[in-house]
Design an enzyme around this catalytic site. Structure first.
Site, PDB file in Angstrom:
ATOM      1  N   VAL A  44       0.866  -1.179   0.000  1.00  0.00           N
ATOM      2  CA  VAL A  44       0.000   0.000   0.000  1.00  0.00           C
ATOM      3  C   VAL A  44       0.903   1.230   0.000  1.00  0.00           C
ATOM      4  O   VAL A  44       1.607   1.488   0.990  1.00  0.00           O
ATOM      5  CB  VAL A  44      -0.929   0.019   1.243  1.00  0.00           C
ATOM      6  CG1 VAL A  44      -1.839   1.247   1.192  1.00  0.00           C
ATOM      7  CG2 VAL A  44      -1.753  -1.261   1.334  1.00  0.00           C
ATOM      8  N   GLU A  45       0.905   1.944  -1.112  1.00  0.00           N
ATOM      9  CA  GLU A  45       1.768   3.130  -1.219  1.00  0.00           C
ATOM     10  C   GLU A  45       1.007   4.390  -0.856  1.00  0.00           C
ATOM     11  O   GLU A  45      -0.212   4.374  -0.632  1.00  0.00           O
ATOM     12  CB  GLU A  45       2.345   3.192  -2.641  1.00  0.00           C
ATOM     13  CG  GLU A  45       3.182   1.956  -2.925  1.00  0.00           C
ATOM     14  CD  GLU A  45       3.929   1.995  -4.234  1.00  0.00           C
ATOM     15  OE1 GLU A  45       3.619   2.846  -5.099  1.00  0.00           O
ATOM     16  OE2 GLU A  45       4.845   1.164  -4.397  1.00  0.00           O
ATOM     17  N   CYS A  54       5.047  -2.518   2.847  1.00  0.00           N
ATOM     18  CA  CYS A  54       5.206  -3.730   2.044  1.00  0.00           C
ATOM     19  C   CYS A  54       4.078  -4.731   2.298  1.00  0.00           C
ATOM     20  O   CYS A  54       3.500  -4.789   3.398  1.00  0.00           O
ATOM     21  CB  CYS A  54       6.522  -4.416   2.377  1.00  0.00           C
ATOM     22  SG  CYS A  54       7.987  -3.478   1.945  1.00  0.00           S
ATOM     23  N   GLU A  56       4.306  -7.896   2.832  1.00  0.00           N
ATOM     24  CA  GLU A  56       4.583  -8.863   3.899  1.00  0.00           C
ATOM     25  C   GLU A  56       4.148  -8.321   5.261  1.00  0.00           C
ATOM     26  O   GLU A  56       3.611  -9.048   6.101  1.00  0.00           O
ATOM     27  CB  GLU A  56       6.081  -9.184   3.970  1.00  0.00           C
ATOM     28  CG  GLU A  56       6.635  -9.863   2.733  1.00  0.00           C
ATOM     29  CD  GLU A  56       7.193  -8.878   1.719  1.00  0.00           C
ATOM     30  OE1 GLU A  56       6.565  -7.816   1.494  1.00  0.00           O
ATOM     31  OE2 GLU A  56       8.257  -9.165   1.155  1.00  0.00           O
TER      32      GLU A  56
HETATM   33  N1  THU Z   1       7.629  -4.065  -1.583  1.00  0.00           N
HETATM   34  C1  THU Z   1       6.916  -5.057  -0.969  1.00  0.00           C
HETATM   35  O1  THU Z   1       5.702  -4.946  -0.806  1.00  0.00           O
HETATM   36  N2  THU Z   1       7.587  -6.142  -0.546  1.00  0.00           N
HETATM   37  C2  THU Z   1       8.902  -6.382  -0.763  1.00  0.00           C
HETATM   38  O2  THU Z   1       9.401  -7.433  -0.360  1.00  0.00           O
HETATM   39  C3  THU Z   1       9.725  -5.392  -1.459  1.00  0.00           C
HETATM   40  C4  THU Z   1       9.057  -4.107  -1.775  1.00  0.00           C
HETATM   41  C5  THU Z   1       6.896  -2.889  -2.078  1.00  0.00           C
HETATM   42  C6  THU Z   1       7.152  -1.599  -1.359  1.00  0.00           C
HETATM   43  C7  THU Z   1       6.800  -0.589  -2.428  1.00  0.00           C
HETATM   44  O3  THU Z   1       5.400  -0.390  -2.444  1.00  0.00           O
HETATM   45  C8  THU Z   1       7.193  -1.281  -3.727  1.00  0.00           C
HETATM   46  O4  THU Z   1       7.263  -2.663  -3.419  1.00  0.00           O
HETATM   47  C9  THU Z   1       8.513  -0.829  -4.317  1.00  0.00           C
HETATM   48  O5  THU Z   1       9.546  -0.904  -3.395  1.00  0.00           O
END
Ligand code: THU
Length: 133
Positions: A44-45, A54, A56
């Site tokens: 979720v950005e 992230c 996870e």
């Molecule tokens: N991101 C994840 O959700 N999990 C990961 O293991 C690596 C990065 C997401 C964070 C961000 O929304 C996008 O990927 C780019 O970094």
């Protein structure tokens, strides 16, 4: 679908379809199996980029907020062409709930990689390290 990892990957792929990643366009889904069942999450950005979270940590937080205290396995699936390992923050976050958990990553093409979390975060800091302080 008998294999629990296959079931988790299926949940993670579904969650990836719900990822909110308009800034990175990097879509990630995750799922965890726990002592309270299975849970999933997506990244979720935010327009304030540093607040993005992230997949996870969303999945693990869903699990813990639902009563889980032990994670057996965590899977992650991303839109990358190769399997992507969990970031350092996620390794630490997951470590709290079982350093020996299985971690599996799947790329968008189905390529997979598997680890034990403690091998991804050597000598990690955990609850035991706070004892006696
Ligand atoms: N991101 C994840 O959700 N999990 C990961 O293991 C690596 C990065 C997401 C964070 C961000 O929304 C996008 O990927 C780019 O970094």
């Amino acid at each position: 679908m008998a294999d629990p990892i296959e079931r988790l990957l299926d949940l993670a792929r579904q969650a990836r379809g719900r990822a909110y990643a308009p800034y990175s366009n990097f879509f990630v889904g995750s799922a965890v199996s726990t002592d309270a069942g299975t849970f999933s999450g997506a990244n979720v950005e935010n327009a304030s980029y540093g607040l993005s979270i992230c997949a996870e940590r969303v999945a693990a937080s869903q699990a813990v907020a639902s009563g889980a205290r032990h994670i057996d396995a965590a899977v992650v699936t991303s839109s990358a062409p190769s399997p992507t390992p969990p970031c350092g923050a996620c390794r630490q976050f997951l470590y709290e709930f079982n350093p020996q958990m299985t971690v599996v990553s799947e790329s968008r093409t189905g390529e997979r990689q598997r680890w034990i979390l403690a091998d991804l975060l050597l000598d990690g800091f955990g609850p035991d390290d706070l004892e006696g302080s």
